[in-house]
Design an enzyme around this catalytic site. Structure first.
Site, PDB file in Angstrom:
ATOM      1  CE  LYS A  66      -6.735   0.345   1.755  1.00 31.59           C
ATOM      2  NZ  LYS A  66      -7.180  -0.324   2.949  1.00 31.59           N
ATOM      3  CD  GLU A  90      -2.575   1.352   2.497  1.00 34.39           C
ATOM      4  OE1 GLU A  90      -3.743   2.151   2.285  1.00 34.39           O
ATOM      5  OE2 GLU A  90      -2.433   0.620   3.239  1.00 34.39           O
TER       6      GLU A  90
END
Length: 295
Positions: free
Chosen positions: A213, A176
Site C-alpha cells: 500500500k 504500507e
C-alpha cells in the site's frame, strides 16, 4: 489460505475499502461522520458507535463485490458481528468481499526522516486469532517524511521482517511504507523506497506472497514494474490526505494501481443522513473510486 480469495485479489477488478481507523483516529472518524465526542462516555461506547457506522457502510447496497475486492478492519471490528455473523464472515459470505486486518500498534517517534512502526506486542497470538476468524491478510503502516536513505532502508526492512512473520502464519501481508504527500523531497523518497523494496523482494523465498500500500506516486506508473514481480499479489494506494476527487484523478494515471481509501471513501457520509441519502452518497463514492481503480 483461501485460494479463491487469492485469485480474486490478484486478478479481479475493484478496490479495497479501508475501514480500519483505530483507537487514536476513531474520534476523528466519528467527528467526520457527524458524531461528537460528547456522544459517548468511554472507549466501549466509542467502539459501539464506530461499529454501527462501519456496519451501515458494509450493509449499504453498493458496498459489494461488483466494485470492492477487500475491506481492512480494525482488531475491535474483527471480534464483532453483523447480523449474527462475525464481521469477516459477513463480508465474504454475504458480500463476496475479502477481509483484511490492521495489525500495527501505531507509529514510533520520527528518526532519520521516518516513523517506524511501534513494536507489535502479541502479534503471533493476534495472527492466530485472525486465521481462526477467516481473515485473509493484514495491513501495517510506517511513514516516510524525508529522503533519508538510512531511515528508508530501516522502514522497508522492518516492513519485510514483520511481513515474513505474517506470511508464515498463512496470511497475506500488506506492507504500507507511506510517503508523506507533503514531503519536500517526495520523489527522491519514492526512488529510495522502490530500490529497497526490490532488494527485499529478490531475497524472499518463492512461496511468500505480499501486497503493498503506497502513496500515489509523483511519477505516473512508477510502481508498474513491481506489479510483475511473482511475489506481489497486488499494489494498492492510500488517499494520503487528498480529497476523493484529487485522489481519483491521480489514481487514473497509474495503470494497475487500485485504491485503498479510508477517509476519502467516507467523504460526505453523515450519521444524520437518511438511509437513502447515505446510500446514494456512498454509492457515488464507490463508483467513482472503482472507475479510477480499473485503468
Amino acid at each position: 489460505m483461501n485460494e479463491e480469495q487469492l485469485r480474486r485479489m490478484h486478478e479481479d477488478q475493484g478496490f479495497i475499502a479501508a475501514l480500519d481507523q483505530s483507537g487514536g483516529s476513531t474520534p476523528k472518524a466519528l467527528q467526520q461522520y457527524g458524531i461528537q465526542e460528547n456522544a459517548y462516555s468511554n472507549e466501549e461506547g466509542m467502539y459501539d458507535l464506530v461499529h454501527a457506522m462501519r456496519t451501515r457502510i458494509i450493509k449499504s447496497p453498493d458496498f459489494n463485490s461488483d466494485f470492492i475486492l477487500g475491506a481492512i478492519l480494525f482488531e475491535n471490528t474483527m471480534h464483532r458481528s453483523i447480523d449474527g455473523k462475525l464481521t469477516a464472515d459477513y463480508l465474504w459470505e454475504e458480500k463476496g468481499i475479502i477481509p483484511f486486518l490492521k495489525v500495527d500498534k501505531g507509529l514510533a517517534d520520527l528518526e532519520n526522516g521516518v516513523q517506524l512502526m511501534k513494536p507489535i506486542s502479541g502479534l503471533d497470538d493476534l495472527l492466530k486469532q485472525a486465521v481462526a476468524k477467516n481473515i485473509f491478510g493484514t495491513k501495517m503502516r510506517s511513514v516516510i517524511k524525508n529522503a533519508n536513505s538510512e531511515g528508508i532502508a530501516a522502514a522497508i526492512k522492518q516492513q519485510f521482517e514483520v511481513g515474513k512473520q505474517i506470511a508464515a502464519a498463512g496470511l497475506i501481508p500488506i506492507l504500507e511504507p507511506e510517503v508523506d504527500i507533503h514531503s519536500p523531497d517526495r520523489s527522491e523518497s519514492e526512488k529510495l523506497l522502490k530500490q529497497e523494496v526490490k532488494k527485499h523482494l529478490a531475497a524472499l523465498d518463492t512461496k511468500t506472497k505480499v501486497m503493498f500500500k503506497f502513496s500515489i506516486p509523483v511519477e505516473d506508473d512508477f510502481y508498474r514494474d513491481l506489479m510483475d514481480d511473482p511475489h506481489v499479489v497486488r499494489i494498492v494506494a492510500l488517499s494520503g490526505g487528498y480529497s476523493q476527487a484529487e485522489a481519483n484523478e491521480k489514481l487514473l494515471k497509474n495503470h494497475g494501481l487500485i485504491a485503498s481509501f479510508s477517509r476519502a471513501l467516507a467523504e460526505g457520509l453523515s450519521a444524520q443522513q437518511t438511509d437513502a441519502q447515505f446510500n446514494a452518497t456512498l454509492s457515488a463514492s464507490i463508483k467513482a473510486i472503482y472507475s479510477a481503480s480499473i485503468t
